[in-house]
Scaffold this motif. Sequence first.
Motif, PDB file in Angstrom:
ATOM      1  N   GLU A  29     -16.761  38.722 -20.198  1.00 32.33           N
ATOM      2  CA  GLU A  29     -17.324  39.321 -21.397  1.00 32.33           C
ATOM      3  C   GLU A  29     -16.649  38.660 -22.611  1.00 32.33           C
ATOM      4  OE1 GLU A  29     -15.906  43.778 -22.771  1.00 32.33           O
ATOM      5  OE2 GLU A  29     -15.539  43.074 -20.752  1.00 32.33           O
ATOM      6  N   ASN A  63     -15.667  38.870 -26.522  1.00 27.74           N
ATOM      7  CA  ASN A  63     -15.511  39.861 -27.581  1.00 27.74           C
ATOM      8  C   ASN A  63     -15.829  39.239 -28.937  1.00 27.74           C
ATOM      9  OD1 ASN A  63     -14.692  41.836 -25.714  1.00 27.74           O
ATOM     10  ND2 ASN A  63     -12.586  41.073 -25.775  1.00 27.74           N
ATOM     11  N   SER A 120     -12.216  39.857 -32.376  1.00 27.82           N
ATOM     12  CA  SER A 120     -10.866  39.827 -31.825  1.00 27.82           C
ATOM     13  C   SER A 120      -9.905  39.663 -32.996  1.00 27.82           C
ATOM     14  CB  SER A 120     -10.712  38.701 -30.804  1.00 27.82           C
ATOM     15  OG  SER A 120     -10.878  37.439 -31.397  1.00 27.82           O
ATOM     16  N   HIS A 178      -6.472  42.775 -29.242  1.00 26.28           N
ATOM     17  CA  HIS A 178      -7.902  42.465 -29.199  1.00 26.28           C
ATOM     18  C   HIS A 178      -8.120  41.015 -28.795  1.00 26.28           C
ATOM     19  CE1 HIS A 178      -8.630  46.330 -31.094  1.00 26.28           C
ATOM     20  NE2 HIS A 178      -7.732  46.023 -32.018  1.00 26.28           N
ATOM     21  N   GLY A 180     -12.802  39.174 -22.465  1.00 25.31           N
ATOM     22  CA  GLY A 180     -12.483  40.342 -21.638  1.00 25.31           C
ATOM     23  C   GLY A 180     -12.603  40.032 -20.150  1.00 25.31           C
ATOM     24  N   GLU A 181     -13.131  40.992 -19.385  1.00 22.63           N
ATOM     25  CA  GLU A 181     -13.098  40.902 -17.924  1.00 22.63           C
ATOM     26  C   GLU A 181     -14.075  39.889 -17.351  1.00 22.63           C
ATOM     27  OE1 GLU A 181     -13.664  44.949 -16.700  1.00 22.63           O
ATOM     28  OE2 GLU A 181     -11.511  45.325 -16.787  1.00 22.63           O
ATOM     29  N   ARG A 208      -8.346  39.402 -18.819  1.00 25.29           N
ATOM     30  CA  ARG A 208      -8.540  38.986 -20.196  1.00 25.29           C
ATOM     31  C   ARG A 208      -8.136  37.531 -20.385  1.00 25.29           C
ATOM     32  NH1 ARG A 208      -4.423  42.116 -23.676  1.00 25.29           N
ATOM     33  NH2 ARG A 208      -4.436  40.290 -24.994  1.00 25.29           N
TER      34      ARG A 208
END
Lengths: 95, 504
Positions: free
Chosen positions: B87, B89, B92, B115, B119-120, B139
Amino acid sequence: MSIDTETARRVAKLARIKVEDDALPALAQEFSAILGFIEQLNEVDVDGVEPMTSVTPQRLKRREDVVTDGDQQPKVLANAPDSREGFFAVPKVVE
Amino acid sequence: MLDLTYDAPAPKTIAGATSDWELVIGLEVHAQVATKAKLFSGASTLFGAEPNSNVAFVDAGMPGMLPVINEGCVEQAVRTGLGLKAEINLNSAFDRKNYFYPDLPQGYQISQLYHPIVGEGEVLVEMGDGTARVVRIERIHLEQDAGKSIHDMDPHMSFVDLNRTGVALMEIVSRPDIRGPEEAAAYVGKLRQIMRYLGTCDGNMQNGNLRADVNVSVCKPGDYEKYQETQDFSHLGTRCEIKNMNSMRFIQMAIEVEARRQIALIEDGQEVVQETRLYDPDKNETRSMRSKEEAHDYRYFPDPDLLPLEIEQAWVEDIAASLPELPDAKKSRFMADFGLSDYDASVLTAEAENAAYFEAVAEGRDGKLAANWVINELFGRLKKDDDKGITDSPVTADQLGGIIALIKSGDISGKIAKDLFEIVYTEGGDPAQIVEERGMKQVTDTGAIETALDEIIAANPAQVEKAKVNPKLAGWFVGQVMKATGGKANPAIVNQLIQGKLGL
């Protein structure tokens, strides 16, 4: 929240700022006052309010991926107390 | 496309004095972002320059200098995230991680604690024995690298080079999904492969462009499953972090020796203390880095010099659209389209350049034959030739394709093909033309082969009698005909003729 002298000593050490023992209580008191003020701010309900990161709306400034700087070894080393063969020379740090 | 489904590998088990123990491993991989300039300055990232020559005043931490982010680094981090099916972001932010060390002139590292930009995600880690582990990525964040301290140039001084200071790193943090030393190395290898495909990190471990911190803990069989069910870390043992390793072999050795240390401690009734350790390959042991313990209070806070990093979905989609075919997809396509084995497809897709070369050879030809020639003949020959890479191959894909076409059409035998390959490798030239000019064509003219065979039969009556009694001896005649025709007779026709003439 109140900060004791031990915490003040630790914070000073982490920041590498030399504080004499007799100055610690006053410092701790100042810390406590600052934190008290922040706690007061915490009472404001900011649910659903975006954190404000800038006074005037602006976007993070970016640079292109181009080499525009460097090649200035003498200037970089100019203020160093000691330098050898292009390196900064510092007291030995042993791991 | 084939659906690549694998069983999970068995976790590594170490037999202790009182029970069996299993390993639980999580990795933080630091990958140097492949860009020309640093993360927040316009200084070069080139490796091996004169000390302190790739340094801007921002990197040197001079007062009043402000960081300006390099958009190329952001793009590479997003590209890496997309390659790990993660994912992205759109918002950030950068934080300061504060500590003091001579090779960190700012007194803090700019990183992304709260931030991160990615992400995953997940990575499929094949073990080469038909098993594979899906390792979850927690992350990826962008951060600055530190400089280099050299401790062995002077007895009393350490020498500091800031060329690496401020170079962009991606820290790729995995979940503790890795269950053994080999898996850990395979995981790093897979990340390296994906990033090399993406062009986001060159993966050069020797230069320190890919380094790993390894978190190791041990648990009793069954405990790990409880953790996976609940994601509750209390089912796992206390972990230790082994810092800064830049060799696959050392990663494996360090994990093994650290796990054994922890098991010995626990079985002796002591406790594992959560701490940072250093692996010493000379002594094959890990050591506590007590000096860094106190500094562990990093007092993170948002960097006031940098606004949050906002990126647009459309930009992310543009990057996604420009992604190359990645290793997993390429491998399954090679298996489906060219009928390759899992192993051959893995070998050929290890590097994007190898895969491209193979595809050019195999295009419109026999895929399996092409795979055999690329893997066995070409790779073997390159290895003997000073371990050359595919990009230095004197035989182009066109030339090798030409050789394979000649085999396939029956113009040359497999044996002659190897001679031809050697000629093309050392002298160059068009394979078909070489075959024509040097008379290497396979003799399929039955008359010529028959004449040769008749002469051999006439000259060796005793062998003929023996072969009639024991048909296995017909092979001797095949050899003689081959010898007489300089290896160019078509073996199928030779066999056929011998069978007929000897009445076998």
